[in-house]
Design a protein around this motif. Structure first.
Motif, PDB file in Angstrom:
ATOM      1  N   ALA A   3      30.946  43.706  33.609  1.00 25.48           N
ATOM      2  CA  ALA A   3      30.896  44.857  34.516  1.00 25.48           C
ATOM      3  C   ALA A   3      31.846  44.655  35.685  1.00 25.48           C
ATOM      4  O   ALA A   3      32.535  45.593  36.117  1.00 25.48           O
ATOM      5  N   GLY A   4      31.923  43.440  36.200  1.00 23.41           N
ATOM      6  CA  GLY A   4      32.845  43.147  37.298  1.00 23.41           C
ATOM      7  C   GLY A   4      34.297  43.266  36.855  1.00 23.41           C
ATOM      8  O   GLY A   4      35.161  43.735  37.596  1.00 23.41           O
ATOM      9  N   GLU A   5      34.564  42.845  35.618  1.00 25.33           N
ATOM     10  CA  GLU A   5      35.925  42.956  35.069  1.00 25.33           C
ATOM     11  C   GLU A   5      36.306  44.425  34.907  1.00 25.33           C
ATOM     12  O   GLU A   5      37.441  44.822  35.215  1.00 25.33           O
ATOM     13  N   ARG A   6      35.391  45.231  34.385  1.00 20.87           N
ATOM     14  CA  ARG A   6      35.673  46.672  34.221  1.00 20.87           C
ATOM     15  C   ARG A   6      35.930  47.326  35.568  1.00 20.87           C
ATOM     16  O   ARG A   6      36.826  48.154  35.722  1.00 20.87           O
ATOM     17  N   ALA A   7      35.136  46.976  36.551  1.00 21.56           N
ATOM     18  CA  ALA A   7      35.309  47.552  37.891  1.00 21.56           C
ATOM     19  C   ALA A   7      36.664  47.149  38.473  1.00 21.56           C
ATOM     20  O   ALA A   7      37.359  47.973  39.093  1.00 21.56           O
ATOM     21  N   ARG A   8      37.084  45.911  38.265  1.00 22.04           N
ATOM     22  CA  ARG A   8      38.375  45.450  38.776  1.00 22.04           C
ATOM     23  C   ARG A   8      39.526  46.192  38.079  1.00 22.04           C
ATOM     24  O   ARG A   8      40.472  46.646  38.718  1.00 22.04           O
ATOM     25  N   ARG A   9      39.410  46.352  36.754  1.00 18.99           N
ATOM     26  CA  ARG A   9      40.454  47.083  36.007  1.00 18.99           C
ATOM     27  C   ARG A   9      40.515  48.545  36.447  1.00 18.99           C
ATOM     28  O   ARG A   9      41.588  49.121  36.569  1.00 18.99           O
ATOM     29  N   ARG A  10      39.341  49.144  36.652  1.00 20.13           N
ATOM     30  CA  ARG A  10      39.304  50.528  37.109  1.00 20.13           C
ATOM     31  C   ARG A  10      39.954  50.664  38.484  1.00 20.13           C
ATOM     32  O   ARG A  10      40.703  51.601  38.748  1.00 20.13           O
ATOM     33  N   GLN A  11      39.687  49.718  39.370  1.00 21.36           N
ATOM     34  CA  GLN A  11      40.319  49.736  40.698  1.00 21.36           C
ATOM     35  C   GLN A  11      41.838  49.606  40.567  1.00 21.36           C
ATOM     36  O   GLN A  11      42.595  50.283  41.264  1.00 21.36           O
ATOM     37  N   GLU A  12      42.289  48.733  39.656  1.00 18.25           N
ATOM     38  CA  GLU A  12      43.729  48.580  39.459  1.00 18.25           C
ATOM     39  C   GLU A  12      44.341  49.874  38.918  1.00 18.25           C
ATOM     40  O   GLU A  12      45.417  50.288  39.352  1.00 18.25           O
ATOM     41  N   ARG A  13      43.664  50.494  37.940  1.00 19.41           N
ATOM     42  CA  ARG A  13      44.161  51.766  37.394  1.00 19.41           C
ATOM     43  C   ARG A  13      44.191  52.839  38.476  1.00 19.41           C
ATOM     44  O   ARG A  13      45.159  53.577  38.601  1.00 19.41           O
ATOM     45  N   ASP A  14      43.122  52.921  39.265  1.00 17.14           N
ATOM     46  CA  ASP A  14      43.067  53.906  40.343  1.00 17.14           C
ATOM     47  C   ASP A  14      44.171  53.664  41.368  1.00 17.14           C
ATOM     48  O   ASP A  14      44.810  54.600  41.858  1.00 17.14           O
ATOM     49  N   ARG A  15      44.412  52.385  41.681  1.00 20.68           N
ATOM     50  CA  ARG A  15      45.470  52.046  42.632  1.00 20.68           C
ATOM     51  C   ARG A  15      46.841  52.428  42.061  1.00 20.68           C
ATOM     52  O   ARG A  15      47.682  53.007  42.755  1.00 20.68           O
ATOM     53  N   ALA A  16      47.061  52.154  40.752  1.00 13.54           N
ATOM     54  CA  ALA A  16      48.335  52.494  40.124  1.00 13.54           C
ATOM     55  C   ALA A  16      48.537  54.020  40.103  1.00 13.54           C
ATOM     56  O   ALA A  16      49.636  54.518  40.380  1.00 13.54           O
ATOM     57  N   VAL A  17      47.467  54.746  39.798  1.00 15.60           N
ATOM     58  CA  VAL A  17      47.549  56.210  39.786  1.00 15.60           C
ATOM     59  C   VAL A  17      47.834  56.730  41.192  1.00 15.60           C
ATOM     60  O   VAL A  17      48.650  57.648  41.380  1.00 15.60           O
ATOM     61  N   ALA A  18      47.196  56.144  42.193  1.00 16.05           N
ATOM     62  CA  ALA A  18      47.423  56.562  43.584  1.00 16.05           C
ATOM     63  C   ALA A  18      48.868  56.261  44.005  1.00 16.05           C
ATOM     64  O   ALA A  18      49.506  57.069  44.693  1.00 16.05           O
TER      65      ALA A  18
END
Length: 109
Positions: A3-18
């Motif tokens: 779950a922590g890994e998924r959250a980190r990947r999601r944050q990275e994707r969100d940051r890349a999209v931003a």
């Protein structure tokens, strides 16, 4: 951990999209400034008329070119043939006055 890994990947994707969205906004702002600057600089210059196409327009351009060539040739011949400035100026003025009339007669619709 998953779950922590998924959250980190999601944050990275969100940051890349931003970041991509910010880059697109910056590019759009640069393009808008460029367009505004071009409009301010070139806006007062009249745009050229669209070029006519077709056989009639080609014939009109050919006749216009022939009239201009004839007028230029006549002026060159008078310039080389006479030494008098009065004759040269007279032919030049007459050609400037008569050429548009000849063009309007030849290019009558």
């Amino acid at each position: 951990m998953a779950a922590g890994e998924r959250a980190r990947r999601r944050q990275e994707r969100d940051r890349a999209v931003a970041e991509q969205a910010a880059a697109r906004e910056a590019a759009a702002a640069r393009q808008a400034r460029r367009d505004a600057r071009r409009t301010a600089l070139v806006g007062w210059v009249p745009r050229p008329a669209p070029v006519e196409s077709g056989t009639l327009a080609a014939k009109r351009r050919q006749r216009t070119g022939l009239v201009i060539a004839f007028v230029l040739a006549l002026n060159v011949l008078v310039w080389l043939g006479t030494g008098e400035w009065a004759a040269r100026v007279l032919v030049l003025l007459l050609s400037v006055l008569v050429a548009p009339i000849a063009l309007s007669i030849l290019n009558r619709k």
